[in-house]
Design a protein around this motif. Structure first.
Motif, PDB file in Angstrom:
ATOM      1  N   TYR A  44       0.815  -1.210   0.000  1.00 15.45           N
ATOM      2  CA  TYR A  44       0.000   0.000   0.000  1.00 15.45           C
ATOM      3  C   TYR A  44       0.852   1.264   0.000  1.00 15.45           C
ATOM      4  O   TYR A  44       0.358   2.355  -0.260  1.00 15.45           O
ATOM      5  N   GLU A  85      -7.407   2.336  -1.944  1.00 13.68           N
ATOM      6  CA  GLU A  85      -7.002   1.624  -0.739  1.00 13.68           C
ATOM      7  C   GLU A  85      -5.721   2.230  -0.157  1.00 13.68           C
ATOM      8  O   GLU A  85      -5.558   2.317   1.073  1.00 13.68           O
ATOM      9  N   ARG A  86      -4.815   2.663  -1.020  1.00 15.03           N
ATOM     10  CA  ARG A  86      -3.572   3.283  -0.543  1.00 15.03           C
ATOM     11  C   ARG A  86      -3.865   4.577   0.199  1.00 15.03           C
ATOM     12  O   ARG A  86      -3.287   4.835   1.266  1.00 15.03           O
TER      13      ARG A  86
END
Length: 477
Positions: free
Chosen positions: A84, A93-94
């Motif tokens: 990530y 998501e990161r």
């Protein structure tokens, strides 16, 4: 009642500070005289695909990592998996993982930098949180993809940047700088800075291969230290022809060991033969090259920047996996103030000491550097020898205040050349605003405490000087 988070008067604690910032500092252009942005992206006017790409970066087409290692360190400290941080996980998501880490970071400047970037570039004035990260990602990504002013050039113009000094190896062709200079649509300056570390780091791996590359670029046979000097001068003159205003040396420590050019040449030949040099042999060579370059900088009107006291790539496992400059460096302790003084004195003795900017990553060196400045000032330009702004781990609020206070105590704060980003991100320009707010707040507090006169003419000159005019004069803009 608590103040609004990062509102109009963020960090401005007195009426004088508010006046100095809003009326004098805020409207000024930026001189970002030291950074690491790729000039190719400026010329090609790159458009970023999403917020994660512009904030967290990733791997380029050549496989090397690019991005903001400040943010990477923050995420690692929150136990985030590397996929990530620097990997190829989904962008949303990161950013979610980054927001979760940011919520755990009160007192960390990343909270202020990140939210300033959201405010200035995306007009988002709610703080980034784990709850709103997905929505903010979507809004920012849509704007990055569709807004005509959100390309690299648009971001630079939006930040009111007048000058950018990139960081470039002597063997670089500077093709992108030439293209930028020839493009009439680019209305800000982007100039190279000369970074000859690899020609000086004689004990580090890759020295021989680098000298061979320098031979190819210059068409010179390099068999001695004098040959290295001649090759670097040729490249420096080429850089100067394309507007180079500064050099930059990233040194573990600043060496100074007197010796002859013949001794430096012997060390060079030994290194090229693959033999191990002693520290003393290496320092004779390094000193000879630094003295030569210092004289050439003076001749060409180029400022010499010396960055030192960083211990790099401490995590061997991660260095092998990710490479250098990926967030595994730390503050070092070096006792090289006397070496810096000896280096400048040797250059001054022949009237060839260049404009010099000194940065130690160790804040314990602040007072030593600020007492050193006064030893080598001349009438060439006010503040010829500078203590550079709070660098890297010191560009926090407390780090900047410490640097500014030490400089004010022991030198002349009014001649300081101010802030730079030292960044690899095109969204980092609000760091100048962060500095300006901190500076105006400190100066304003001295006025309201009766420690400095409430002299409007002098205050205006000081604020405009530190925030823009001094750097414009120093770098001949």
């Amino acid at each position: 009642m608590s103040k609004k988070f990062m509102g109009k008067n963020f960090l401005l604690e007195t009426d004088t500070a508010k006046h100095l910032f809003h009326d004098y500092a805020q409207p000024l252009p930026l001189v970002d005289y030291h950074c690491h942005i790729p000039p190719k992206d400026v010329y090609e006017d790159v458009r970023f695909d999403n917020l994660a790409e512009v904030w967290l970066g990733g791997r380029g087409s050549d496989g090397t990592l690019f991005g903001d290692h400040y943010k990477w360190r923050l995420m690692r400290s929150n136990g985030v998996a590397e996929e990530y941080i620097t990997g190829d996980a989904d962008g949303k998501e990161r950013i979610q993982k980054f927001a979760e880490a940011l919520e755990m970071a009160p007192g960390n400047p990343m909270v202020h930098w990140s939210n300033l970037e959201l405010q200035r570039f995306f007009d988002i004035h709610e703080p980034l949180t784990a709850e709103n990260a997905g929505r903010i990602y979507d809004v920012c990504t849509e704007k990055l993809r569709t807004d005509p002013d959100m390309t690299v050039r648009g971001l630079i113009r939006k930040s009111h940047v007048a000058f950018i000094g990139t960081t470039d190896d002597p063997t670089d062709t500077l093709e992108w700088h030439k293209k930028i200079a020839d493009d009439p649509a680019i209305d800000f300056q982007v100039c190279p800075s000369f970074r000859p570390d690899r020609a000086i780091d004689i004990r580090k791996p890759g020295f021989k291969a680098y000298i061979e590359k320098l031979e190819q670029v210059t068409g010179r046979e390099i068999t001695c230290a004098k040959c290295v000097c001649a090759a670097l001068t040729e490249r420096l003159e080429y850089f100067a022809s394309l507007g180079c205003r500064a050099s930059d040396h990233g040194l573990d420590y600043v060496p100074y060991r007197e010796g002859t050019m013949e001794q430096a040449g012997a060390a060079f030949r030994k290194a090229m033969a693959g033999e191990m040099l002693t520290v003393e042999e290496a320092e004779v060579y390094q000193t000879a090259i630094l003295l030569h370059l210092g004289r050439e900088y003076h001749r060409l009107g180029i400022a010499m920047q010396l960055h030192y006291s960083c211990r790099r790539n401490n995590n061997e496992r991660q260095f092998r996996a990710l490479g250098a400059d990926t967030g595994f460096d730390m503050i070092a302790q070096n006792s090289c103030g006397g070496n810096i003084a000896a280096l400048l004195s040797a250059l001054d003795l022949t009237g060839e000491c260049p404009k010099t900017i000194l940065y130690s990553l160790n804040p314990a060196d602040n007072e030593q550097l600020d007492s050193l400045l006064g030893c080598f000032q001349t009438d060439e330009i006010p503040g010829k020898i500078q203590h550079g702004s709070g660098w890297w781990f010191n560009d926090t609020r407390s780090g900047m205040e410490a640097q500014l206070t030490s400089l004010a105590n022991l030198s002349l704060l009014g001649n300081f050349i101010g802030m730079l980003t030292d960044s690899r991100s095109f969204l980092s320009y609000p760091r100048h605003e962060y500095f300006r707010r901190i500076f105006c707040n400190l100066l304003g507090s001295w006025v309201e405490n009766g420690e400095y006169p409430n002299n409007e003419t002098a205050l205006k000159k000081i604020v405009e000087g530190v925030c823009y005019q001094n750097a414009a004069r120093y770098f001949r803009l």
